[in-house]
Scaffold this motif. Structure first.
Motif, PDB file in Angstrom:
ATOM      1  N   THR A 170      56.263  16.722  87.666  1.00  0.00           N
ATOM      2  CA  THR A 170      57.324  15.862  87.144  1.00  0.00           C
ATOM      3  C   THR A 170      58.570  15.993  88.022  1.00  0.00           C
ATOM      4  OG1 THR A 170      58.178  17.593  85.657  1.00  0.00           O
ATOM      5  CG2 THR A 170      56.476  16.113  84.781  1.00  0.00           C
ATOM      6  N   ASP A 171      59.339  14.914  88.068  1.00  0.00           N
ATOM      7  CA  ASP A 171      60.595  14.894  88.825  1.00  0.00           C
ATOM      8  C   ASP A 171      61.629  14.145  87.991  1.00  0.00           C
ATOM      9  OD1 ASP A 171      62.553  15.069  90.718  1.00  0.00           O
ATOM     10  OD2 ASP A 171      61.708  13.554  92.052  1.00  0.00           O
ATOM     11  N   TYR A 172      62.762  14.803  87.701  1.00  0.00           N
ATOM     12  CA  TYR A 172      63.781  14.236  86.811  1.00  0.00           C
ATOM     13  C   TYR A 172      65.155  14.363  87.456  1.00  0.00           C
ATOM     14  CZ  TYR A 172      66.874  13.688  82.758  1.00  0.00           C
ATOM     15  OH  TYR A 172      67.862  13.285  81.900  1.00  0.00           O
ATOM     16  N   ARG A 184      66.342   9.049  87.618  1.00  0.00           N
ATOM     17  CA  ARG A 184      64.945   8.660  87.711  1.00  0.00           C
ATOM     18  C   ARG A 184      64.079   9.712  87.017  1.00  0.00           C
ATOM     19  NH1 ARG A 184      66.063  10.626  92.931  1.00  0.00           N
ATOM     20  NH2 ARG A 184      64.842  12.477  93.476  1.00  0.00           N
ATOM     21  N   PHE A 185      62.868   9.295  86.668  1.00  0.00           N
ATOM     22  CA  PHE A 185      61.899  10.217  86.089  1.00  0.00           C
ATOM     23  C   PHE A 185      60.500   9.696  86.399  1.00  0.00           C
ATOM     24  CE2 PHE A 185      59.252  11.498  82.335  1.00  0.00           C
ATOM     25  CZ  PHE A 185      59.136  12.829  82.698  1.00  0.00           C
ATOM     26  N   ASN A 210      62.504  19.692  88.207  1.00  0.00           N
ATOM     27  CA  ASN A 210      61.143  19.324  88.553  1.00  0.00           C
ATOM     28  C   ASN A 210      60.223  20.495  88.250  1.00  0.00           C
ATOM     29  OD1 ASN A 210      60.838  20.965  91.203  1.00  0.00           O
ATOM     30  ND2 ASN A 210      62.674  19.744  91.570  1.00  0.00           N
ATOM     31  N   ARG A 222      69.388  12.891  86.594  1.00  0.00           N
ATOM     32  CA  ARG A 222      70.270  12.109  85.734  1.00  0.00           C
ATOM     33  C   ARG A 222      71.718  12.375  86.116  1.00  0.00           C
ATOM     34  NH1 ARG A 222      70.150   7.502  82.664  1.00  0.00           N
ATOM     35  NH2 ARG A 222      71.770   7.570  81.066  1.00  0.00           N
ATOM     36  N   TYR A 273      69.285  17.823  87.183  1.00  0.00           N
ATOM     37  CA  TYR A 273      68.003  17.559  87.835  1.00  0.00           C
ATOM     38  C   TYR A 273      67.011  18.673  87.509  1.00  0.00           C
ATOM     39  CZ  TYR A 273      69.349  21.054  91.341  1.00  0.00           C
ATOM     40  OH  TYR A 273      69.735  22.217  91.970  1.00  0.00           O
TER      41      TYR A 273
END
Length: 328
Positions: free
Chosen positions: A252-254, A224-225, A268, A256, A266
């Motif tokens: 931001t929050d990532y 998610r992103f 953020n 995968r 991950y």
């Protein structure tokens, strides 16, 4: 008697979920989920296998699945049965045949409510040194996310304790709660509350409350992103003085999943722009890797960056952490 045992052995493979591919191959295992054009199949011979949905000819499932897609809204099937190429048979209260292209999500139904998603991580880092100085350091970081209907709850926490020669040098904790309300599939409004305590610094307490819009770029089984812009009200308190001011922040929050979902990348970051002349910006960011040792245990590697710029001077603090954790 041996005939009964022989028939049972022949019937045993039928209990597994089966995926037939367009190239004629057939894979058996347990369907974990399908979302974002990818199906994740857990096998005993190759671990978790990620398959492109477009490469699937048909499939069968012995476990209940919650389906969503074109003309399919939260349908629960007792099981799926293989059908003609490009189709699957839904065996529920009203059996019918569906086109695979019309299905964009398939997940096992959750307990309590079908659309509840709960996941999180808890990482522990313990560092013990017995050389010229005796140093004991403990750091715990955790986060959890709960989604239900148009609501998303995010809770993050961190605890740090460090002692050197029996003298405490670090004693702090932080807790942040975010509440998101989705008004469209990807657009949401966030309300946030953050509380920090540090017993070893001049400014012992930091509190903030904020709100603003956010956008979810993608959210599927592979990651998610999202990005959030907020207006915040800060209050810093110390033994001698207190300071209150407003900030703009971009967060931001990532996440995968890689390598058949066994590795998680991950990161953020939160950039704060205070409305005071003494500080230009404050940046808190982290990026890390988690390796799934099994269904719940994680080995984590994390890089943290804390940076403050004000009055023409930039101060940075970097940390590298290795630890063990759990995930759900």
């Amino acid at each position: 008697m041996w005939r009964v045992l022989f028939l049972c052995m022949l019937a045993w493979p039928a209990l597994a979920d089966t995926v037939w591919l367009n190239n004629g191959d057939r894979l058996s295992g347990t369907i974990i989920l399908m979302d974002g054009g990818k199906l994740v199949l857990d096998t005993t011979y190759a671990g978790r296998v990620v398959i492109d949905w477009k490469n699937i000819q048909t499939l069968s499932s012995e476990t209940a699945l919650l389906l969503r897609g074109e003309g399919v809204t939260a349908e629960r099937a007792q099981r799926l049965q293989a059908a003609e190429p490009g189709q699957v048979r839904l065996l529920g209260e009203t059996p019918r045949t569906l086109a695979l292209r019309d299905i964009n999500r398939a997940v096992p139904p959750r307990q309590l409510v079908d659309d509840l998603v709960w996941e999180g991580n808890l990482d522990l880092k313990l560092d013990i040194e017995r050389e010229a100085d005796d140093t004991d350091e403990l750091k715990i970081k955790g986060d959890t996310r709960i989604e239900h209907g148009p609501w998303r709850h995010l809770l993050k926490g961190e605890l740090e304790d460090k002692r050197k020669n029996d003298a405490q040098t670090k004693d702090n904790w932080e807790l942040e709660y975010d509440l998101d309300r989705f008004f469209a599939e990807q657009l949401y409004w966030r309300s946030s509350l953050d509380w920090q305590e540090d017993a070893m610094e001049a400014l012992r307490r930091q509190r903030s409350i904020g709100m603003g819009p956010g956008y979810l770029f993608w959210d599927d089984e592979l990651g998610r992103f999202d990005m959030t812009l907020m207006r915040n009200r800060f209050r810093l308190e110390g033994e001698q003085r207190a300071l209150t001011f407003d900030t703009w922040s971009l967060e931001t929050d990532y996440q995968r999943l890689l390598w058949g979902t066994r590795v998680e990348l991950y990161g953020n970051a939160k950039l704060q722009m205070p409305d005071i002349q003494q500080i230009d910006y404050v940046l808190d960011g982290e990026m890390g890797l988690r390796y799934r040792l099994n269904s719940w245990a994680r080995l984590s590697l994390l890089y943290e960056l804390d940076q403050v710029r004000g009055l023409g001077v930039t101060q940075s603090q970097r940390r590298y952490l290795i630890g063990l954790g759990v995930g759900w």
